[in-house]
Write a protein that holds these residues in place. Structure first.
Motif, PDB file in Angstrom:
ATOM      1  N   LEU A 246       3.756 -23.138  36.039  1.00  0.00           N
ATOM      2  CA  LEU A 246       2.931 -24.018  35.213  1.00  0.00           C
ATOM      3  C   LEU A 246       1.497 -23.994  35.702  1.00  0.00           C
ATOM      4  O   LEU A 246       1.258 -24.016  36.910  1.00  0.00           O
ATOM      5  CB  LEU A 246       3.454 -25.459  35.288  1.00  0.00           C
ATOM      6  CG  LEU A 246       4.914 -25.678  34.913  1.00  0.00           C
ATOM      7  CD1 LEU A 246       5.293 -27.126  35.160  1.00  0.00           C
ATOM      8  CD2 LEU A 246       5.161 -25.276  33.476  1.00  0.00           C
ATOM      9  N   GLU A 247       0.554 -23.961  34.773  1.00  0.00           N
ATOM     10  CA  GLU A 247      -0.853 -24.161  35.112  1.00  0.00           C
ATOM     11  C   GLU A 247      -1.143 -25.631  34.855  1.00  0.00           C
ATOM     12  O   GLU A 247      -1.046 -26.103  33.722  1.00  0.00           O
ATOM     13  CB  GLU A 247      -1.754 -23.288  34.229  1.00  0.00           C
ATOM     14  CG  GLU A 247      -3.230 -23.467  34.564  1.00  0.00           C
ATOM     15  CD  GLU A 247      -4.119 -22.675  33.643  1.00  0.00           C
ATOM     16  OE1 GLU A 247      -4.242 -21.458  33.838  1.00  0.00           O
ATOM     17  OE2 GLU A 247      -4.680 -23.300  32.715  1.00  0.00           O
ATOM     18  N   LEU A 248      -1.480 -26.355  35.917  1.00  0.00           N
ATOM     19  CA  LEU A 248      -1.656 -27.800  35.854  1.00  0.00           C
ATOM     20  C   LEU A 248      -3.125 -28.165  35.982  1.00  0.00           C
ATOM     21  O   LEU A 248      -3.815 -27.688  36.886  1.00  0.00           O
ATOM     22  CB  LEU A 248      -0.854 -28.468  36.974  1.00  0.00           C
ATOM     23  CG  LEU A 248       0.631 -28.119  36.987  1.00  0.00           C
ATOM     24  CD1 LEU A 248       1.279 -28.594  38.267  1.00  0.00           C
ATOM     25  CD2 LEU A 248       1.322 -28.705  35.772  1.00  0.00           C
ATOM     26  N   GLN A 249      -3.608 -29.029  35.096  1.00  0.00           N
ATOM     27  CA  GLN A 249      -5.003 -29.474  35.110  1.00  0.00           C
ATOM     28  C   GLN A 249      -5.170 -30.638  36.074  1.00  0.00           C
ATOM     29  O   GLN A 249      -4.422 -31.604  36.028  1.00  0.00           O
ATOM     30  CB  GLN A 249      -5.430 -29.923  33.702  1.00  0.00           C
ATOM     31  CG  GLN A 249      -6.868 -30.341  33.590  1.00  0.00           C
ATOM     32  CD  GLN A 249      -7.797 -29.168  33.786  1.00  0.00           C
ATOM     33  OE1 GLN A 249      -7.650 -28.143  33.140  1.00  0.00           O
ATOM     34  NE2 GLN A 249      -8.753 -29.315  34.673  1.00  0.00           N
ATOM     35  N   SER A 250      -6.165 -30.550  36.947  1.00  0.00           N
ATOM     36  CA  SER A 250      -6.430 -31.639  37.878  1.00  0.00           C
ATOM     37  C   SER A 250      -6.980 -32.850  37.116  1.00  0.00           C
ATOM     38  O   SER A 250      -7.480 -32.727  36.004  1.00  0.00           O
ATOM     39  CB  SER A 250      -7.444 -31.211  38.942  1.00  0.00           C
ATOM     40  OG  SER A 250      -8.717 -31.039  38.357  1.00  0.00           O
TER      41      SER A 250
ATOM     42  N   ILE B 198       3.524 -20.095  32.313  1.00  0.00           N
ATOM     43  CA  ILE B 198       3.306 -18.700  32.680  1.00  0.00           C
ATOM     44  C   ILE B 198       4.633 -18.041  33.030  1.00  0.00           C
ATOM     45  O   ILE B 198       5.373 -18.545  33.874  1.00  0.00           O
ATOM     46  CB  ILE B 198       2.347 -18.609  33.884  1.00  0.00           C
ATOM     47  CG1 ILE B 198       1.037 -19.331  33.565  1.00  0.00           C
ATOM     48  CG2 ILE B 198       2.117 -17.162  34.291  1.00  0.00           C
ATOM     49  CD1 ILE B 198       0.199 -19.628  34.791  1.00  0.00           C
ATOM     50  N   PHE B 199       4.912 -16.907  32.405  1.00  0.00           N
ATOM     51  CA  PHE B 199       6.095 -16.114  32.717  1.00  0.00           C
ATOM     52  C   PHE B 199       5.648 -14.921  33.542  1.00  0.00           C
ATOM     53  O   PHE B 199       4.767 -14.169  33.121  1.00  0.00           O
ATOM     54  CB  PHE B 199       6.775 -15.635  31.435  1.00  0.00           C
ATOM     55  CG  PHE B 199       7.327 -16.753  30.602  1.00  0.00           C
ATOM     56  CD1 PHE B 199       8.636 -17.159  30.746  1.00  0.00           C
ATOM     57  CD2 PHE B 199       6.522 -17.412  29.683  1.00  0.00           C
ATOM     58  CE1 PHE B 199       9.148 -18.195  29.981  1.00  0.00           C
ATOM     59  CE2 PHE B 199       7.019 -18.448  28.912  1.00  0.00           C
ATOM     60  CZ  PHE B 199       8.334 -18.842  29.065  1.00  0.00           C
ATOM     61  N   ARG B 200       6.246 -14.734  34.719  1.00  0.00           N
ATOM     62  CA  ARG B 200       5.901 -13.611  35.589  1.00  0.00           C
ATOM     63  C   ARG B 200       7.164 -12.831  35.917  1.00  0.00           C
ATOM     64  O   ARG B 200       8.242 -13.397  36.058  1.00  0.00           O
ATOM     65  CB  ARG B 200       5.294 -14.104  36.900  1.00  0.00           C
ATOM     66  CG  ARG B 200       3.997 -14.827  36.743  1.00  0.00           C
ATOM     67  CD  ARG B 200       3.351 -15.057  38.099  1.00  0.00           C
ATOM     68  NE  ARG B 200       2.264 -15.981  38.032  1.00  0.00           N
ATOM     69  CZ  ARG B 200       1.021 -15.669  37.711  1.00  0.00           C
ATOM     70  NH1 ARG B 200       0.705 -14.437  37.428  1.00  0.00           N
ATOM     71  NH2 ARG B 200       0.076 -16.597  37.679  1.00  0.00           N
ATOM     72  N   LYS B 201       6.994 -11.527  36.076  1.00  0.00           N
ATOM     73  CA  LYS B 201       8.118 -10.686  36.457  1.00  0.00           C
ATOM     74  C   LYS B 201       7.655  -9.730  37.544  1.00  0.00           C
ATOM     75  O   LYS B 201       6.650  -9.043  37.395  1.00  0.00           O
ATOM     76  CB  LYS B 201       8.642  -9.896  35.263  1.00  0.00           C
ATOM     77  CG  LYS B 201       9.833  -9.050  35.605  1.00  0.00           C
ATOM     78  CD  LYS B 201      10.437  -8.409  34.394  1.00  0.00           C
ATOM     79  CE  LYS B 201      11.595  -7.545  34.857  1.00  0.00           C
ATOM     80  NZ  LYS B 201      12.507  -7.234  33.801  1.00  0.00           N
ATOM     81  N   THR B 202       8.398  -9.706  38.644  1.00  0.00           N
ATOM     82  CA  THR B 202       8.152  -8.739  39.704  1.00  0.00           C
ATOM     83  C   THR B 202       9.293  -7.723  39.664  1.00  0.00           C
ATOM     84  O   THR B 202      10.169  -7.803  38.804  1.00  0.00           O
ATOM     85  CB  THR B 202       8.099  -9.417  41.089  1.00  0.00           C
ATOM     86  OG1 THR B 202       9.393  -9.931  41.401  1.00  0.00           O
ATOM     87  CG2 THR B 202       7.079 -10.546  41.132  1.00  0.00           C
ATOM     88  N   GLU B 203       9.301  -6.831  40.603  1.00  0.00           N
ATOM     89  CA  GLU B 203      10.380  -5.836  40.648  1.00  0.00           C
ATOM     90  C   GLU B 203      11.747  -6.476  40.876  1.00  0.00           C
ATOM     91  O   GLU B 203      12.771  -5.954  40.455  1.00  0.00           O
ATOM     92  CB  GLU B 203      10.111  -4.821  41.759  1.00  0.00           C
ATOM     93  CG  GLU B 203       8.886  -3.964  41.524  1.00  0.00           C
ATOM     94  CD  GLU B 203       9.020  -3.078  40.294  1.00  0.00           C
ATOM     95  OE1 GLU B 203      10.121  -2.570  40.037  1.00  0.00           O
ATOM     96  OE2 GLU B 203       8.004  -2.909  39.591  1.00  0.00           O
ATOM     97  N   THR B 204      11.774  -7.621  41.552  1.00  0.00           N
ATOM     98  CA  THR B 204      13.050  -8.212  41.942  1.00  0.00           C
ATOM     99  C   THR B 204      13.394  -9.535  41.272  1.00  0.00           C
ATOM    100  O   THR B 204      14.545  -9.963  41.330  1.00  0.00           O
ATOM    101  CB  THR B 204      13.088  -8.431  43.464  1.00  0.00           C
ATOM    102  OG1 THR B 204      12.001  -9.288  43.833  1.00  0.00           O
ATOM    103  CG2 THR B 204      12.975  -7.110  44.199  1.00  0.00           C
ATOM    104  N   LYS B 205      12.417 -10.223  40.665  1.00  0.00           N
ATOM    105  CA  LYS B 205      12.746 -11.518  40.064  1.00  0.00           C
ATOM    106  C   LYS B 205      11.793 -11.880  38.937  1.00  0.00           C
ATOM    107  O   LYS B 205      10.709 -11.323  38.798  1.00  0.00           O
ATOM    108  CB  LYS B 205      12.758 -12.625  41.119  1.00  0.00           C
ATOM    109  CG  LYS B 205      11.429 -12.916  41.761  1.00  0.00           C
ATOM    110  CD  LYS B 205      11.571 -14.026  42.781  1.00  0.00           C
ATOM    111  CE  LYS B 205      10.237 -14.316  43.446  1.00  0.00           C
ATOM    112  NZ  LYS B 205      10.314 -15.440  44.339  1.00  0.00           N
TER     113      LYS B 205
END
Length: 66
Positions: free
Chosen positions: A42-46, A30-37
């Motif tokens: 990772l999405e991890l399967q149990s 997963i790539f996320r972007k906020t205003e500052t960073k």
């Protein structure tokens, strides 16, 4: 872990450890972007297949199964 390692682990369905807990495999990067960073998570399967956990890529490591 860096992005290339995560991609390889996801394709190989390798086990991953985060904070002492071992997960079955990586479901998604997963790539996320906020205003500052910008973040890569990772999405991890149990292991029981009933839940997923989202973790920072830097905290994860591939479990060597050799």
């Amino acid at each position: 872990m860096i992005y290339q390692e995560a991609l390889k682990a996801m394709k190989n369905r390798s086990k991953v450890r985060v904070g002492g807990i071992v997960y079955k495999h990586i479901n998604a990067i997963i790539f996320r972007k906020t205003e500052t960073k910008e973040m890569i998570e990772l999405e991890l399967q149990s292991n029981c297949q009933n839940s997923v956990t989202i973790a920072d890529i830097a905290q994860a490591e591939v479990i060597d199964e050799s």
